[in-house]
Each structure stands twice: as structure tokens, then as C-alpha cells.
Design a protein around this motif. Structure first.
Motif, PDB file in Angstrom:
ATOM      1  N   PHE A 150       0.829  -1.206   0.000  1.00  7.07           N
ATOM      2  CA  PHE A 150       0.000   0.000   0.000  1.00  7.07           C
ATOM      3  C   PHE A 150       0.869   1.264   0.000  1.00  7.07           C
ATOM      4  O   PHE A 150       0.633   2.195  -0.755  1.00  7.07           O
ATOM      5  CB  PHE A 150      -0.906  -0.029   1.238  1.00  7.07           C
ATOM      6  CG  PHE A 150      -1.846   1.134   1.366  1.00  7.07           C
ATOM      7  CD1 PHE A 150      -3.128   1.065   0.865  1.00  7.07           C
ATOM      8  CD2 PHE A 150      -1.452   2.301   2.014  1.00  7.07           C
ATOM      9  CE1 PHE A 150      -4.006   2.133   0.998  1.00  7.07           C
ATOM     10  CE2 PHE A 150      -2.323   3.374   2.158  1.00  7.07           C
ATOM     11  CZ  PHE A 150      -3.598   3.283   1.642  1.00  7.07           C
ATOM     12  N   ARG A 151       1.889   1.291   0.885  1.00  8.79           N
ATOM     13  CA  ARG A 151       2.739   2.494   0.999  1.00  8.79           C
ATOM     14  C   ARG A 151       3.473   2.784  -0.298  1.00  8.79           C
ATOM     15  O   ARG A 151       3.585   3.937  -0.713  1.00  8.79           O
ATOM     16  CB  ARG A 151       3.733   2.324   2.150  1.00  8.79           C
ATOM     17  CG  ARG A 151       3.109   2.447   3.503  1.00  8.79           C
ATOM     18  CD  ARG A 151       4.121   2.137   4.586  1.00  8.79           C
ATOM     19  NE  ARG A 151       4.522   0.743   4.525  1.00  8.79           N
ATOM     20  CZ  ARG A 151       3.915  -0.236   5.189  1.00  8.79           C
ATOM     21  NH1 ARG A 151       2.920   0.047   5.987  1.00  8.79           N
ATOM     22  NH2 ARG A 151       4.322  -1.471   5.085  1.00  8.79           N
ATOM     23  N   GLU A 152       3.980   1.753  -0.933  1.00  2.51           N
ATOM     24  CA  GLU A 152       4.691   1.934  -2.202  1.00  2.51           C
ATOM     25  C   GLU A 152       3.767   2.571  -3.245  1.00  2.51           C
ATOM     26  O   GLU A 152       4.149   3.500  -3.949  1.00  2.51           O
ATOM     27  CB  GLU A 152       5.199   0.586  -2.693  1.00  2.51           C
ATOM     28  CG  GLU A 152       6.000   0.656  -3.959  1.00  2.51           C
ATOM     29  CD  GLU A 152       6.492  -0.707  -4.420  1.00  2.51           C
ATOM     30  OE1 GLU A 152       6.880  -0.799  -5.594  1.00  2.51           O
ATOM     31  OE2 GLU A 152       6.476  -1.665  -3.625  1.00  2.51           O
ATOM     32  N   CYS A 153       2.539   2.081  -3.314  1.00  4.07           N
ATOM     33  CA  CYS A 153       1.556   2.639  -4.255  1.00  4.07           C
ATOM     34  C   CYS A 153       1.225   4.087  -3.912  1.00  4.07           C
ATOM     35  O   CYS A 153       1.092   4.929  -4.793  1.00  4.07           O
ATOM     36  CB  CYS A 153       0.284   1.805  -4.239  1.00  4.07           C
ATOM     37  SG  CYS A 153       0.536   0.116  -4.785  1.00  4.07           S
ATOM     38  N   ALA A 161      -2.380   2.179   5.772  1.00  2.00           N
ATOM     39  CA  ALA A 161      -1.307   1.322   5.258  1.00  2.00           C
ATOM     40  C   ALA A 161      -1.105   0.141   6.197  1.00  2.00           C
ATOM     41  O   ALA A 161      -0.987  -1.008   5.760  1.00  2.00           O
ATOM     42  CB  ALA A 161      -0.010   2.115   5.098  1.00  2.00           C
ATOM     43  N   GLY A 162      -1.084   0.411   7.485  1.00  2.00           N
ATOM     44  CA  GLY A 162      -0.930  -0.658   8.470  1.00  2.00           C
ATOM     45  C   GLY A 162      -2.105  -1.620   8.451  1.00  2.00           C
ATOM     46  O   GLY A 162      -1.932  -2.839   8.561  1.00  2.00           O
ATOM     47  N   ILE A 211      -4.154  -7.007   6.887  1.00  2.00           N
ATOM     48  CA  ILE A 211      -5.119  -7.847   6.159  1.00  2.00           C
ATOM     49  C   ILE A 211      -4.377  -8.776   5.199  1.00  2.00           C
ATOM     50  O   ILE A 211      -4.615  -9.988   5.165  1.00  2.00           O
ATOM     51  CB  ILE A 211      -6.139  -6.985   5.377  1.00  2.00           C
ATOM     52  CG1 ILE A 211      -7.053  -6.213   6.322  1.00  2.00           C
ATOM     53  CG2 ILE A 211      -6.946  -7.829   4.402  1.00  2.00           C
ATOM     54  CD1 ILE A 211      -8.100  -7.030   7.000  1.00  2.00           C
ATOM     55  N   ALA A 212      -3.454  -8.221   4.400  1.00  2.30           N
ATOM     56  CA  ALA A 212      -2.698  -9.025   3.435  1.00  2.30           C
ATOM     57  C   ALA A 212      -1.876 -10.090   4.163  1.00  2.30           C
ATOM     58  O   ALA A 212      -1.793 -11.239   3.710  1.00  2.30           O
ATOM     59  CB  ALA A 212      -1.801  -8.133   2.590  1.00  2.30           C
ATOM     60  N   GLU A 213      -1.291  -9.737   5.298  1.00  4.47           N
ATOM     61  CA  GLU A 213      -0.491 -10.680   6.087  1.00  4.47           C
ATOM     62  C   GLU A 213      -1.347 -11.835   6.604  1.00  4.47           C
ATOM     63  O   GLU A 213      -0.972 -13.002   6.544  1.00  4.47           O
ATOM     64  CB  GLU A 213       0.122  -9.911   7.261  1.00  4.47           C
ATOM     65  CG  GLU A 213       0.987 -10.712   8.192  1.00  4.47           C
ATOM     66  CD  GLU A 213       1.465  -9.829   9.325  1.00  4.47           C
ATOM     67  OE1 GLU A 213       1.156 -10.170  10.487  1.00  4.47           O
ATOM     68  OE2 GLU A 213       2.116  -8.805   9.063  1.00  4.47           O
ATOM     69  N   ILE A 214      -2.532 -11.524   7.087  1.00  7.36           N
ATOM     70  CA  ILE A 214      -3.444 -12.539   7.594  1.00  7.36           C
ATOM     71  C   ILE A 214      -3.865 -13.494   6.487  1.00  7.36           C
ATOM     72  O   ILE A 214      -4.002 -14.693   6.699  1.00  7.36           O
ATOM     73  CB  ILE A 214      -4.676 -11.876   8.259  1.00  7.36           C
ATOM     74  CG1 ILE A 214      -4.259 -11.226   9.579  1.00  7.36           C
ATOM     75  CG2 ILE A 214      -5.800 -12.881   8.484  1.00  7.36           C
ATOM     76  CD1 ILE A 214      -5.316 -10.316  10.176  1.00  7.36           C
TER      77      ILE A 214
END
Length: 126
Positions: A88-91, A115-116, A121-124
């Protein structure tokens, strides 16, 4: 709702079904009271999803609702973020995501908060 979002529904259901994952996500946001109007764009079409975090409880609604933040991005980019393909942060820093603050706080505050959230969510879902 945009048909492209159907590809991530099984992943999102996975979060709601698993109590362990839900607790892990909510513990990270205990005491946070923020909301996001997520606007997903696709060739002139728009899907609006409201996501709120209220005292560690995540709520979601389809459509436009008052929020502390508006986050706008392409639907394909959102799917890539949720699937953990891109950060997210990169985008955000490359101008692919637009963040607007509606509560007087700087947009950067909301950028770090959301971002966090999306990273967790992606990590889960991995």
C-alpha cells in the motif's frame, strides 16, 4: 459491486470465519476510531465501500457514507494489495492512491493508519 472484487471475496470471508484471525486484527486496532470511504475505480465505474474501526471492531458497508478519510485507487491495485502482491505504501508514494482527510488531521496520518490496516489484512490472508 465490481465483478473483479469477486476474486477476493473468498479471502475476505476467510477473515470473518476465523475467530483467531479476527482477534489478531482487532487487537492491533483496539482503541482506534476511524473510518474510510474506499473508492475503487475501474474504467469509469466506481465501487464505494465504507470501512470503520470503532473500539477495535471492524465494520463495513457498501455505498458512500460519512468517513474520516477517503481512499481512492484502481480496483486492480486494491486486489493486488489485498493479495499481498504490492505494498500500500509503495503505491501511495508513487501516486497510485489518493488519500483525503475529513477530520482535520493531515492526510499522512490516515496514510499510515490505513497502510498498516491493509498490510495486516494481506499478512493474515497469506
Amino acid at each position: 459491486m465490481n465483478p473483479k472484487l469477486l476474486s477476493i471475496i473468498p479471502k475476505l470471508v476467510k477473515i470473518s470465519i476465523s475467530q483467531w484471525w479476527a482477534r489478531r486484527l482487532l487487537e492491533a486496532y483496539k482503541g482506534v476510531n476511524r473510518s474510510c470511504q474506499l473508492i475503487l475505480l475501474d474504467d469509469g465505474d466506481e465501487t464505494a465501500i465504507w470501512i470503520g474501526i470503532e473500539d477495535g471492531e471492524v465494520k463495513a458497508k457498501i455505498g458512500r457514507h460519512p468517513a474520516t478519510t477517503t481512499v481512492t485507487m484502481d480496483v486492480d491495485l486494491f486486489i493486488d494489495i489485498i493479495k499481498g502482491r504490492i505494498d500500500f505504501r509503495e503505491c501511495l508514494w508513487h501516486g497510485l492512491i489518493k488519500i483525503e482527510s475529513h477530520d482535520g488531521r493531515p492526510w499522512s496520518y490516515h496514510a499510515f493508519l490505513w497502510a498498516g490496516f491493509w498490510e495486516r489484512i494481506a499478512e493474515i490472508l497469506r
